[in-house]
Design a protein around this motif. Structure first.
Motif, short mmCIF file in Angstrom:
data_model
loop_
_atom_site.label_atom_id
_atom_site.label_comp_id
_atom_site.label_asym_id
_atom_site.label_seq_id
_atom_site.Cartn_x
_atom_site.Cartn_y
_atom_site.Cartn_z
N TYR A 125 0.73 -1.36 -0.08
CA TYR A 125 0.16 -0.05 0.04
C TYR A 125 0.91 1.16 0.07
CZ TYR A 125 -3.90 3.17 0.85
OH TYR A 125 -4.72 4.29 1.00
N PRO A 126 1.96 1.36 0.80
CA PRO A 126 2.62 2.68 0.59
C PRO A 126 3.02 2.82 -0.74
CG PRO A 126 3.47 1.32 2.45
CD PRO A 126 2.47 0.47 1.79
N ASP A 127 3.23 1.96 -1.56
CA ASP A 127 3.73 2.44 -2.98
C ASP A 127 2.80 2.51 -3.89
OD1 ASP A 127 6.53 2.24 -2.21
OD2 ASP A 127 6.55 0.21 -2.33
N HIS A 128 1.61 1.75 -3.49
CA HIS A 128 0.56 1.73 -4.65
C HIS A 128 -0.74 1.92 -3.88
CE1 HIS A 128 3.22 -0.07 -7.54
NE2 HIS A 128 3.74 -0.86 -6.49
N LYS A 129 -1.31 3.09 -4.00
CA LYS A 129 -2.73 3.40 -3.16
C LYS A 129 -3.55 2.70 -4.07
CE LYS A 129 -0.32 6.07 -0.70
NZ LYS A 129 0.08 5.91 0.61
N SER A 131 -7.12 -0.49 -3.59
CA SER A 131 -8.09 -1.11 -2.69
C SER A 131 -8.19 -2.38 -3.01
CB SER A 131 -9.45 -0.05 -2.90
OG SER A 131 -10.06 -0.43 -4.24
#
Length: 203
Positions: A125-129, A131
């Motif tokens: 998640y930190p690199d790819h927002k 869901s």
């Protein structure tokens, strides 16, 4: 009255010859009916014990197999429509008994995570927002026989592209140790996006 006297110079040699004992006679002396009956009873007892032990082993083996879990991980990809691709990484119990999760390790790019949630939040998640839907399987979780559980799933095209690359990466793997109702333990590893190998029994 005349009497005969032995000449004192003559030596009387006693007869030491004895009658040889036949093998049958020796056997009869050693193995009387009581001893034969006792020995026969002993052999019957040993045979009964061995038969009982073998039957117990078979019953125990059958009981263990009647609750045997078999975990596997599979990756599903598809399309909701022409433009919307979906992905799902599922943990499935293909056995006949529940699987008790003893330990789970998720490795990605040299780091280890104890749960899908930690892996997603800290590793992706930190690199790819993106869901996703997640089921946080941890030690102590029970997966019933025949049940599939989606570890990570998404209908978002961007998320699907990212997760496909992650799941097929050499740097991504999932190792799970699980046990049966009788506390037999197995371990398997999912790696490189391939169907997991046969679980290995853990002593």
């Amino acid at each position: 009255m005349n009497t005969e006297q032995l000449n004192t110079s003559e030596t009387v040699v006693p007869d030491n010859k004895t009658e040889p004992v036949s093998p049958n006679r020796a056997f009869r002396k050693t193995w009387n009916p009581d001893k034969l009956m006792s020995f026969s009873a002993f052999l019957i007892s040993v045979g009964t014990f061995l038969t009982f032990a073998y039957q117990t082993h078979l019953i125990q083996k059958q009981q263990f197999r009647s609750v045997l879990p078999y975990l596997m991980i599979t990756q599903y990809t598809g399309y909701v429509n022409q433009d919307q691709k979906t992905i799902s990484l599922q943990l499935f119990n293909n056995g006949v008994g529940p699987a008790f999760i003893e330990d789970i390790k998720i490795s990605y790019q040299g780091k280890e995570y104890k749960s899908i949630y930690d892996f997603f939040i800290q590793g992706i998640y930190p690199d790819h927002k993106i869901s996703t839907g997640r089921n946080n399987v941890v030690a102590g979780y029970v997966i019933p026989a025949g049940q599939a559980l989606a570890l990570l799933t998404s209908n978002d095209s961007q998320a699907t592209t990212v997760l496909e690359k992650v799941f097929s990466s050499d740097s991504f793997s999932i190792e799970i140790v699980y046990s049966s109702l009788y506390e037999e333990k197995w371990k398997f590893t999912y790696k490189n996006g391939k169907y997991n190998p046969k679980p290995v029994k853990v002593d």
